[in-house]
Design a protein around this motif. Structure first.
Motif, mmCIF file in Angstrom:
data_model
loop_
_atom_site.group_PDB
_atom_site.id
_atom_site.type_symbol
_atom_site.label_atom_id
_atom_site.label_comp_id
_atom_site.label_asym_id
_atom_site.label_seq_id
_atom_site.Cartn_x
_atom_site.Cartn_y
_atom_site.Cartn_z
ATOM 1 N N ILE A 147 17.585 -8.226 10.472
ATOM 2 C CA ILE A 147 16.316 -7.971 9.939
ATOM 3 C C ILE A 147 15.179 -8.596 11.040
ATOM 4 N N LEU A 148 14.280 -7.559 11.254
ATOM 5 C CA LEU A 148 13.204 -8.059 12.430
ATOM 6 C C LEU A 148 11.877 -7.882 11.392
ATOM 7 N N ASP A 149 11.157 -9.196 11.426
ATOM 8 C CA ASP A 149 9.878 -9.126 11.098
ATOM 9 C C ASP A 149 8.668 -9.278 11.746
ATOM 10 N N ILE A 150 7.917 -8.230 11.598
ATOM 11 C CA ILE A 150 6.607 -8.055 12.543
ATOM 12 C C ILE A 150 5.264 -8.615 11.735
ATOM 13 N N ASP A 242 4.473 -6.965 6.463
ATOM 14 C CA ASP A 242 3.379 -6.798 5.261
ATOM 15 C C ASP A 242 2.868 -5.450 5.146
ATOM 16 N N SER A 243 1.773 -5.246 4.500
ATOM 17 C CA SER A 243 1.016 -4.284 4.230
ATOM 18 C C SER A 243 0.305 -3.548 5.393
ATOM 19 N N ALA A 244 0.073 -4.423 6.392
ATOM 20 C CA ALA A 244 -0.337 -4.037 7.589
ATOM 21 C C ALA A 244 0.365 -3.017 8.409
ATOM 22 N N GLY A 245 1.747 -3.113 8.184
ATOM 23 C CA GLY A 245 2.759 -2.393 8.958
ATOM 24 C C GLY A 245 3.265 -0.914 7.989
ATOM 25 N N ALA A 246 2.552 -0.596 6.935
ATOM 26 C CA ALA A 246 2.790 0.433 6.044
ATOM 27 C C ALA A 246 2.216 1.508 6.445
ATOM 28 N N SER A 247 1.506 1.905 7.734
ATOM 29 C CA SER A 247 0.644 2.950 8.216
ATOM 30 C C SER A 247 1.999 4.080 8.332
ATOM 31 N N ARG A 248 1.260 5.409 7.917
ATOM 32 C CA ARG A 248 2.244 6.473 8.056
ATOM 33 C C ARG A 248 2.878 6.634 9.687
ATOM 34 N N GLU A 249 1.848 6.314 10.505
ATOM 35 C CA GLU A 249 2.143 6.631 11.857
ATOM 36 C C GLU A 249 3.422 5.671 12.229
ATOM 37 N N PHE A 261 13.390 0.261 7.056
ATOM 38 C CA PHE A 261 12.162 -0.654 6.904
ATOM 39 C C PHE A 261 11.969 -1.166 5.367
ATOM 40 N N SER A 262 11.148 -1.998 5.328
ATOM 41 C CA SER A 262 10.693 -2.462 4.268
ATOM 42 C C SER A 262 9.351 -3.250 4.330
ATOM 43 N N THR A 263 8.614 -2.510 3.717
ATOM 44 C CA THR A 263 7.149 -3.108 3.977
ATOM 45 C C THR A 263 6.294 -2.989 2.813
ATOM 46 N N SER A 264 5.286 -3.898 2.835
ATOM 47 C CA SER A 264 4.289 -4.189 1.622
ATOM 48 C C SER A 264 3.545 -3.024 1.664
ATOM 49 N N PHE A 265 3.032 -2.590 0.343
ATOM 50 C CA PHE A 265 2.138 -1.623 0.060
ATOM 51 C C PHE A 265 1.062 -1.843 -0.628
ATOM 52 N N LEU A 356 16.734 -5.783 -3.361
ATOM 53 C CA LEU A 356 15.878 -5.154 -2.374
ATOM 54 C C LEU A 356 14.400 -6.059 -2.552
ATOM 55 N N ASP A 357 14.034 -6.429 -3.620
ATOM 56 C CA ASP A 357 12.851 -7.036 -3.867
ATOM 57 C C ASP A 357 12.998 -8.524 -3.480
ATOM 58 N N ALA A 358 14.206 -9.111 -3.573
ATOM 59 C CA ALA A 358 14.367 -10.529 -3.299
ATOM 60 C C ALA A 358 14.356 -10.513 -1.458
ATOM 61 N N ARG A 359 15.061 -9.377 -1.138
ATOM 62 C CA ARG A 359 15.057 -9.547 0.249
ATOM 63 C C ARG A 359 13.722 -9.267 1.174
ATOM 64 N N HIS A 360 12.835 -8.414 0.570
ATOM 65 C CA HIS A 360 11.599 -8.229 1.034
ATOM 66 C C HIS A 360 10.640 -9.476 0.855
ATOM 67 N N ARG A 361 10.992 -10.220 -0.136
ATOM 68 C CA ARG A 361 9.972 -11.429 -0.284
ATOM 69 C C ARG A 361 10.287 -12.434 0.652
ATOM 70 N N ALA A 362 11.667 -12.427 0.964
ATOM 71 C CA ALA A 362 12.187 -13.314 2.041
ATOM 72 C C ALA A 362 11.147 -13.271 3.441
ATOM 73 N N ARG A 363 10.538 -12.277 3.393
ATOM 74 C CA ARG A 363 9.758 -12.034 4.421
ATOM 75 C C ARG A 363 8.559 -13.156 4.687
#
Length: 478
Positions: A147-150, A242-249, A261-265, A356-363
């Protein structure tokens, strides 16, 4: 009646020439750097930045600065704490020597950045091999990926510096973007792969910046993360933002590389059907905490078929999480029926919603790594030139990673020090005082047996000694 008003004992003080050493606990870091061959790696990658006949080589300069930052130093002048104990820390470079080294490095910033990046990758490869069964590359699978966190953050500058500008919060400084690696809750606090300084006016949701730092981070991964064809095994890597990385590009770029990927929306405005869905919890699944236990006040659900996604990569799914508002939280338009509803997107090949939710919240753990990185030097940049401050940021990254690598390689799984943050390491272990003695033509470092973490210190020194022996005998991998 008790007339003594003293709170603490009053003890006279005197100077002595005995070999007493403050911060003797930093010996665990210097021993670790020597055990993994840091000096030779530095000489191989960065020797062009020091004169051929110079006494102080790149490994000594960078190693001393990193150890100083790990111990709580904030400026080059803080090297005097190490310099005053040559018996333990060796010949520490002078402030002028460091200044000349930084000047040479900033004259050729691209060459130094390349040498530094390849140095860190080689060092990381050695250390991951030494981790044996806890090697993150070995543990990474398609279902449980690396897992890489940006995440982007802000640093404050109190004087004019290159690229220091005003930011959206009204402050002044830089806006670094950080890519860190999460080991999981049992293998340590995790390490930082890339920390790139940006202008303070840069936004957190800049897709091109996300792509650039991700490319640098992927280049830092050891060869063990490659597949049989010699290419990076992207199926075993998940990028979490986080949601900053949810861009379509950015998400389409991840999809083109084959990365998970797992990104907030950011949710759209709720409609009538959505509100009805929130009220009826029979369609939802109980959420899990970070220990895998069910929560009775939080729920998750797959909303892909209800809230349609447009122009996102194929296979992207949308999950919602609902939980009661925390005491004192301000309600917003998106808080339906007294619940705060959040969402995240993923293309991971797992369909257990609660997992999946628990893994994403570990961000959230990446916030601790960024805080530690700031406390290790990135929060106080000492130079004017951006190239010099980027060098300092890389040193802060090395200082932080040294502690993370100790947790990964030397400490056993589940050790209490495996979750310590940098401040605790400094106060409990690095600040331990010691005394150098000579006996039978050998020098030894004595530390107080009564020190609260003396047993941790001895365990780390013994583990590092064993690591050095394995390296010399060609058995670095456990």
């Amino acid at each position: 009646m008790h007339n003594d008003t003293q709170v603490f004992p009053s003890v006279p003080a005197a100077l002595t020439s005995q070999s007493l050493i403050s911060h003797a606990g930093l010996n665990v870091l210097t021993s670790f750097l020597d055990a993994v061959g840091f000096a030779n790696l530095s000489e191989d990658r960065l020797s062009q930045f020091v004169p051929a006949q110079a006494i102080h080589r790149p490994g000594g300069i960078l190693g001393s600065l990193a150890v100083m930052l790990a111990g709580g130093g904030e400026h080059v002048s803080d090297l005097d704490v190490l310099r005053n104990s040559p018996g333990l820390f060796g010949p520490v470079p002078s402030n002028a020597t460091v200044s000349r080294f930084v000047e040479r490095a900033t004259v050729q910033p691209e060459a130094f950045a390349y040498g530094s990046a390849t140095l860190m990758r080689s060092l990381r490869s050695r250390i991951w091999k030494a981790a044996g069964k806890r090697n993150p590359a070995i543990l990474a699978t398609k279902l449980d990926p690396l897992i890489l966190d940006i995440d982007a953050t802000l640093t404050t500058s109190h004087s004019e510096k290159e690229l220091a500008t005003g930011n959206y919060k009204g402050g002044f400084g830089h806006a670094p973007m950080v890519v860190s690696l999460d080991y999981g809750k049992d293998n340590g606090t995790g390490e930082v792969l890339v920390a790139e300084l940006r202008a303070g006016s840069k936004t957190a949701n800049n897709a091109k910046d996300h792509i650039r730092v991700l490319d640098k981070a992927l280049a830092q991964l050891p060869e063990e993360m490659s597949n049989k064809d010699g290419n990076l095994d992207t199926e075993r890597i998940l990028v979490r933002t986080d949601s900053a990385g949810a861009s379509r590009e950015f998400l389409n770029h991840l999809h083109s590389l084959g990365l998970q990927f797992s990104t907030s929306f950011a949710l759209p405005v709720p409609n009538e059907r959505f509100i009805h869905w929130i009220n009826d919890k029979k369609h939802w699944e109980a959420a899990l905490d970070q220990h895998g236990n069910q929560r009775h006040d939080a729920w998750v659900i797959d909303a892909t078929q209800v809230i349609k996604l447009k122009d996102y990569p194929d296979g992207t799914r949308l999950y919602l999480r609902a939980e009661p508002l925390h005491p004192g939280a301000n309600a917003t338009l998106f808080d339906v029926d007294g619940h705060r509803v959040t969402a995240f997107l993923t293309n991971a090949p797992r369909y257990n919603v609660a997992f999946l939710d628990a893994r994403h919240r570990a961000r959230a753990r990446c916030e601790n790594r960024i805080k530690t990185l700031k406390n290790s030097g990135m929060g106080k940049l000492p130079f004017h030139a951006i190239a010099a401050n980027q060098l300092w940021t890389d040193l802060a990254m090395l200082a932080m990673n040294l502690v993370a690598w100790l947790q990964l390689v030397i400490l056993p799984t589940g050790h209490t020090a495996g979750v310590w943050d940098m401040k605790r390491w400094r106060y409990r272990l690095f600040s331990i005082a010691g005394k150098l003695i000579s006996s039978a033509r050998k020098r030894r470092l004595l530390i107080p047996a009564s020190a609260p973490e003396s047993h941790v210190f001895i365990a780390l020194i013994e583990g590092t000694t064993l690591l050095r022996q394995r390296w010399r005998n060609g058995h670095l991998a456990a």
